[in-house]
Design a protein around this motif. Structure first.
Motif, PDB file in Angstrom:
ATOM      1  N   ILE A 191      -3.745  -0.947  -0.145  1.00 18.56           N
ATOM      2  CA  ILE A 191      -2.518  -1.602   0.683  1.00 18.56           C
ATOM      3  C   ILE A 191      -2.285  -2.869   0.205  1.00 18.56           C
ATOM      4  O   ILE A 191      -1.326  -3.587   0.023  1.00 18.56           O
ATOM      5  CB  ILE A 191      -2.820  -1.380   2.109  1.00 18.56           C
ATOM      6  CG1 ILE A 191      -2.901   0.261   2.374  1.00 18.56           C
ATOM      7  CG2 ILE A 191      -1.836  -1.945   2.855  1.00 18.56           C
ATOM      8  CD1 ILE A 191      -1.482   0.794   2.019  1.00 18.56           C
ATOM      9  N   LEU A 192      -3.301  -3.730   0.087  1.00 17.45           N
ATOM     10  CA  LEU A 192      -3.364  -5.142  -0.398  1.00 17.45           C
ATOM     11  C   LEU A 192      -2.592  -5.368  -1.710  1.00 17.45           C
ATOM     12  O   LEU A 192      -1.879  -6.089  -1.848  1.00 17.45           O
ATOM     13  CB  LEU A 192      -4.638  -5.675  -0.372  1.00 17.45           C
ATOM     14  CG  LEU A 192      -5.504  -5.839   1.027  1.00 17.45           C
ATOM     15  CD1 LEU A 192      -6.782  -6.499   0.823  1.00 17.45           C
ATOM     16  CD2 LEU A 192      -4.513  -6.669   2.133  1.00 17.45           C
ATOM     17  N   ARG A 193      -2.892  -4.417  -2.483  1.00 20.52           N
ATOM     18  CA  ARG A 193      -2.598  -4.280  -3.794  1.00 20.52           C
ATOM     19  C   ARG A 193      -1.111  -3.785  -3.670  1.00 20.52           C
ATOM     20  O   ARG A 193      -0.148  -4.470  -4.613  1.00 20.52           O
ATOM     21  CB  ARG A 193      -3.229  -3.398  -4.626  1.00 20.52           C
ATOM     22  CG  ARG A 193      -2.774  -3.423  -6.172  1.00 20.52           C
ATOM     23  CD  ARG A 193      -3.884  -2.774  -7.112  1.00 20.52           C
ATOM     24  NE  ARG A 193      -3.187  -2.526  -8.252  1.00 20.52           N
ATOM     25  CZ  ARG A 193      -3.797  -2.338  -9.429  1.00 20.52           C
ATOM     26  NH1 ARG A 193      -5.284  -2.052  -9.473  1.00 20.52           N
ATOM     27  NH2 ARG A 193      -3.142  -2.237 -10.605  1.00 20.52           N
ATOM     28  N   HIS A 194      -0.528  -2.975  -2.964  1.00 22.27           N
ATOM     29  CA  HIS A 194       0.604  -2.632  -2.637  1.00 22.27           C
ATOM     30  C   HIS A 194       1.465  -3.742  -2.057  1.00 22.27           C
ATOM     31  O   HIS A 194       2.750  -3.988  -2.572  1.00 22.27           O
ATOM     32  CB  HIS A 194       0.767  -1.188  -1.548  1.00 22.27           C
ATOM     33  CG  HIS A 194       2.233  -0.827  -1.228  1.00 22.27           C
ATOM     34  ND1 HIS A 194       2.820   0.022  -2.334  1.00 22.27           N
ATOM     35  CD2 HIS A 194       2.912  -1.137  -0.228  1.00 22.27           C
ATOM     36  CE1 HIS A 194       4.032   0.236  -1.719  1.00 22.27           C
ATOM     37  NE2 HIS A 194       4.126  -0.321  -0.409  1.00 22.27           N
ATOM     38  N   ASP A 218      -8.851  -4.091  -8.636  1.00 19.44           N
ATOM     39  CA  ASP A 218      -7.958  -4.788  -7.767  1.00 19.44           C
ATOM     40  C   ASP A 218      -8.268  -5.890  -7.239  1.00 19.44           C
ATOM     41  O   ASP A 218      -7.240  -6.565  -6.807  1.00 19.44           O
ATOM     42  CB  ASP A 218      -8.245  -3.712  -6.529  1.00 19.44           C
ATOM     43  CG  ASP A 218      -7.902  -2.426  -6.502  1.00 19.44           C
ATOM     44  OD1 ASP A 218      -6.809  -2.082  -7.428  1.00 19.44           O
ATOM     45  OD2 ASP A 218      -8.418  -1.549  -6.031  1.00 19.44           O
ATOM     46  N   ARG A 219      -9.117  -6.699  -7.233  1.00 20.94           N
ATOM     47  CA  ARG A 219      -9.521  -7.952  -6.782  1.00 20.94           C
ATOM     48  C   ARG A 219      -8.467  -8.894  -7.292  1.00 20.94           C
ATOM     49  O   ARG A 219      -8.027  -9.449  -6.461  1.00 20.94           O
ATOM     50  CB  ARG A 219     -10.929  -8.355  -7.080  1.00 20.94           C
ATOM     51  CG  ARG A 219     -11.459  -9.788  -6.408  1.00 20.94           C
ATOM     52  CD  ARG A 219     -12.913 -10.027  -6.836  1.00 20.94           C
ATOM     53  NE  ARG A 219     -13.710  -9.616  -5.854  1.00 20.94           N
ATOM     54  CZ  ARG A 219     -14.116  -9.806  -4.519  1.00 20.94           C
ATOM     55  NH1 ARG A 219     -13.309 -10.890  -4.329  1.00 20.94           N
ATOM     56  NH2 ARG A 219     -15.116  -9.530  -4.081  1.00 20.94           N
ATOM     57  N   PRO A 220      -8.528  -9.153  -8.557  1.00 23.54           N
ATOM     58  CA  PRO A 220      -7.677 -10.046  -9.381  1.00 23.54           C
ATOM     59  C   PRO A 220      -6.215 -10.082  -8.943  1.00 23.54           C
ATOM     60  O   PRO A 220      -5.583 -11.040  -8.509  1.00 23.54           O
ATOM     61  CB  PRO A 220      -7.896 -10.136 -10.861  1.00 23.54           C
ATOM     62  CG  PRO A 220      -8.313  -8.751 -11.107  1.00 23.54           C
ATOM     63  CD  PRO A 220      -9.264  -8.608  -9.778  1.00 23.54           C
ATOM     64  N   VAL A 221      -5.653  -8.912  -8.808  1.00 24.03           N
ATOM     65  CA  VAL A 221      -4.397  -8.653  -8.464  1.00 24.03           C
ATOM     66  C   VAL A 221      -4.158  -9.252  -6.963  1.00 24.03           C
ATOM     67  O   VAL A 221      -3.126  -9.807  -6.985  1.00 24.03           O
ATOM     68  CB  VAL A 221      -3.940  -7.212  -8.517  1.00 24.03           C
ATOM     69  CG1 VAL A 221      -2.416  -7.019  -8.270  1.00 24.03           C
ATOM     70  CG2 VAL A 221      -4.261  -6.502  -9.994  1.00 24.03           C
ATOM     71  N   ILE A 222      -4.887  -8.770  -6.368  1.00 31.42           N
ATOM     72  CA  ILE A 222      -4.834  -9.357  -4.722  1.00 31.42           C
ATOM     73  C   ILE A 222      -4.941 -10.710  -4.666  1.00 31.42           C
ATOM     74  O   ILE A 222      -4.331 -11.342  -4.028  1.00 31.42           O
ATOM     75  CB  ILE A 222      -5.768  -8.580  -3.990  1.00 31.42           C
ATOM     76  CG1 ILE A 222      -5.528  -7.040  -4.103  1.00 31.42           C
ATOM     77  CG2 ILE A 222      -5.811  -9.048  -2.468  1.00 31.42           C
ATOM     78  CD1 ILE A 222      -6.568  -6.107  -3.416  1.00 31.42           C
ATOM     79  N   GLU A 223      -6.051 -11.401  -5.350  1.00 25.80           N
ATOM     80  CA  GLU A 223      -6.284 -12.798  -5.122  1.00 25.80           C
ATOM     81  C   GLU A 223      -5.085 -13.465  -5.646  1.00 25.80           C
ATOM     82  O   GLU A 223      -4.963 -14.547  -5.290  1.00 25.80           O
ATOM     83  CB  GLU A 223      -7.671 -12.915  -5.824  1.00 25.80           C
ATOM     84  CG  GLU A 223      -8.744 -12.588  -5.018  1.00 25.80           C
ATOM     85  CD  GLU A 223     -10.254 -12.780  -5.486  1.00 25.80           C
ATOM     86  OE1 GLU A 223     -10.218 -13.257  -6.888  1.00 25.80           O
ATOM     87  OE2 GLU A 223     -11.213 -12.817  -4.877  1.00 25.80           O
ATOM     88  N   PRO A 398       1.918   9.941 -13.148  1.00 21.86           N
ATOM     89  CA  PRO A 398       1.815   8.802 -12.124  1.00 21.86           C
ATOM     90  C   PRO A 398       0.550   8.739 -11.201  1.00 21.86           C
ATOM     91  O   PRO A 398       0.158   9.810 -10.935  1.00 21.86           O
ATOM     92  CB  PRO A 398       3.129   8.879 -11.615  1.00 21.86           C
ATOM     93  CG  PRO A 398       3.853   9.795 -12.392  1.00 21.86           C
ATOM     94  CD  PRO A 398       2.866  10.872 -13.034  1.00 21.86           C
ATOM     95  N   LEU A 399       0.109   7.590 -10.746  1.00 27.87           N
ATOM     96  CA  LEU A 399      -0.968   7.473  -9.582  1.00 27.87           C
ATOM     97  C   LEU A 399      -0.157   7.207  -8.322  1.00 27.87           C
ATOM     98  O   LEU A 399      -0.407   5.879  -8.219  1.00 27.87           O
ATOM     99  CB  LEU A 399      -1.943   6.675 -10.193  1.00 27.87           C
ATOM    100  CG  LEU A 399      -2.647   7.065 -11.725  1.00 27.87           C
ATOM    101  CD1 LEU A 399      -3.370   6.005 -12.134  1.00 27.87           C
ATOM    102  CD2 LEU A 399      -3.343   8.497 -11.539  1.00 27.87           C
ATOM    103  N   PRO A 400       0.375   7.830  -7.722  1.00 26.77           N
ATOM    104  CA  PRO A 400       1.023   7.532  -6.403  1.00 26.77           C
ATOM    105  C   PRO A 400       0.088   6.867  -5.484  1.00 26.77           C
ATOM    106  O   PRO A 400      -1.088   7.169  -5.414  1.00 26.77           O
ATOM    107  CB  PRO A 400       1.651   8.564  -5.877  1.00 26.77           C
ATOM    108  CG  PRO A 400       1.042   9.818  -6.524  1.00 26.77           C
ATOM    109  CD  PRO A 400       0.360   9.378  -7.703  1.00 26.77           C
ATOM    110  N   LEU A 401       0.725   5.891  -4.647  1.00 22.82           N
ATOM    111  CA  LEU A 401       0.011   5.483  -3.317  1.00 22.82           C
ATOM    112  C   LEU A 401      -0.009   6.512  -2.382  1.00 22.82           C
ATOM    113  O   LEU A 401       0.780   7.064  -1.883  1.00 22.82           O
ATOM    114  CB  LEU A 401       0.711   4.347  -2.669  1.00 22.82           C
ATOM    115  CG  LEU A 401       0.280   3.611  -1.427  1.00 22.82           C
ATOM    116  CD1 LEU A 401      -1.065   2.652  -1.910  1.00 22.82           C
ATOM    117  CD2 LEU A 401       1.280   2.765  -0.795  1.00 22.82           C
ATOM    118  N   GLU A 402      -1.308   6.987  -2.229  1.00 23.74           N
ATOM    119  CA  GLU A 402      -1.736   8.020  -1.193  1.00 23.74           C
ATOM    120  C   GLU A 402      -2.414   7.184   0.092  1.00 23.74           C
ATOM    121  O   GLU A 402      -3.374   6.624   0.206  1.00 23.74           O
ATOM    122  CB  GLU A 402      -2.844   8.794  -1.589  1.00 23.74           C
ATOM    123  CG  GLU A 402      -2.320   9.633  -2.770  1.00 23.74           C
ATOM    124  CD  GLU A 402      -3.401  10.667  -3.135  1.00 23.74           C
ATOM    125  OE1 GLU A 402      -3.352  11.784  -2.491  1.00 23.74           O
ATOM    126  OE2 GLU A 402      -4.231  10.358  -4.058  1.00 23.74           O
TER     127      GLU A 402
END
Ligand SMILES: [Zn+2]
Length: 418
Positions: A191-194, A218-223, A398-402
């Motif tokens: 969700i943070l990444r979303h 996920d860490r670098p994208v969020i940071e 595709p890898l959708p947000l679940e």
């Protein structure tokens, strides 16, 4: 019961303990554990009398706790009554009932008292954001369901807390979240990444990943998006187990839980937890499903609480394959690293063991073909090196947000490991 006094007491105790030396801390913890074994544990019918030592108690797990639910809580509450209460308003008299998400049949129930709820709140504030508390904090908690724990915080004046239900999807509460303008956000990493990919207008002072394994990808994208270091809260139905300190160390909550570790190979361990400050639902030598890598070095912050380098994933998601030399296990971190190291352009994937000798790798269609081929080859090479004959099928989809289930990039769908 004065909720604020319980929370403040717990806050103070948590801060006080964090300033002890390791030797002093261990003495304090041993005394607290002894008190729990003598006074609280025997209240549960499963135990009846205090053990001479903790190690004399049997190891417990979710299956046992759920099968004999009424024998592990001191009020004789049955699982049937607890499920009914949970489906209704989450209350059974003065008790709060919560449940973990998960596939049906594999969900865990917990029951806590009002006092425990406030103590939990005090402890989490003391660990997560002690410096923010006195300036007024607005905490946004975004989790798959309202576990009942968080209601306690809504009433307090120091903390404004808002809960956003993940299961209904972020678009339904995006405006409300942005208007709330949280200073602290607690949410699963996906969700943070979303928030990052959809450019949510948020400016928190602290961001915690919770409720799912934090993948390094996920860490670098969020940071980058929040321009903040990403912290972690490791909690489960069973309680609060670790929180990141201001120096970035992920400290075990040894001030409320006594940890024993069972080696799981490859430098990993699974914890047995004894929650020595809980008095309603007794949890002793309870086997968690998580794989941890323990730190060898103490943290720079000076806290006596030990650190975890990484929460690698769940024991359930270890791949169990047949090799020429017999059955083997491949842990989620090894599998994940094989995919991610194959090509730097890969920042999302799913790797699923679907059968005794079959594995599926899913990669999004927009990823370049040569990167997908490299990842496919890397997984095959890893499994060949481990002498398995497993086939790896590459699927471009595709890898959708679940939002209805936990994200597990590496997942074993063979059923439970034990
Ligand atoms: Zn630290």
């Amino acid at each position: 019961m004065n909720g604020l006094a319980e929370a403040a007491g717990s806050f103070t105790l948590t801060r006080w303990v964090s300033r002890k030396s390791r030797a002093d801390f261990e003495r304090w913890q041993a005394a607290a554990l002894r008190r729990f074994l003598d006074r609280d544990l025997p209240q549960a019918p499963f135990y009846r009398k205090p053990p001479a030592r903790l190690a004399d108690l049997p190891v417990t797990d979710k299956a046992l706790l759920m099968a004999r639910f009424e024998d592990f809580n001191i009020h004789g509450l049955t699982a049937t009554d607890a499920w009914a209460a949970q489906a209704d308003d989450g209350r059974a008299g003065a008790l709060t009932i919560g449940a973990s998400t998960g596939t049906s049949g594999n969900r865990g129930l917990f029951v806590i008292s009002e006092a425990e709820k406030y103590r939990w709140l005090g402890a989490i504030l003391a660990k997560a954001a002690p410096d923010l508390l006195w300036r007024g904090m607005r905490v946004a908690v975004i989790l798959p369901q309202n576990t009942g724990l968080y209601d306690s915080a809504r009433k307090s004046r120091l903390v404004k807390l808002a809960f956003f239900d993940l299961t209904v999807g972020p678009e339904s509460w995006r405006a409300a979240l942005e208007a709330f303008d949280p200073t602290v956000i607690i949410a699963p990493p996906k969700i943070l990444r979303h928030f990052a990919s959809e450019s949510f207008r948020l400016r928190p002072k602290r961001v915690f990943s919770a409720a799912e394994t934090l993948d390094p990808v996920d860490r670098p994208v969020i940071e980058d998006f929040f321009r903040l270091p990403l912290d972690q809260i490791y909690m489960a139905t069973e309680g609060l187990f670790a929180v990141t300190c201001r120096q970035g160390g992920l400290h075990l909550a040894e001030d409320s839980v006594f940890f024993e570790f069972e080696p799981a190979g490859e430098g990993l361990a699974t914890p047995l937890v004894t929650a020595f400050r809980r008095q309603t639902q007794i949890m002793a030598r309870y086997r968690m499903n998580d794989l941890l890598r323990l730190s060898k070095e103490p943290c720079r912050c000076g806290s006596p609480l030990r650190c975890v380098d990484e929460i690698v994933g769940r024991m359930d998601d270890v791949f169990r394959l047949m090799s020429q030399d017999g059955p083997i296990l491949v842990t989620p971190d090894v599998l994940r690293n094989a995919v991610l190291k194959a090509d730097r352009r890969i920042d999302d994937f799913r790797l699923v063991q679907t059968g005794p000798d079959s594995v599926e790798l899913r990669l999004p269609p927009m990823l370049a073909d040569d990167a997908a081929a490299a990842a496919h080859q890397a997984v095959r090479a890893l499994l060949e090196m481990r002498k398995t004959a497993a086939t790896v099928k590459l699927i471009r989809a595709p890898l959708p947000l679940e939002t209805g289930r936990k994200l597990r990039r590496v997942e074993c769908r063979l059923g439970r490991a034990r």
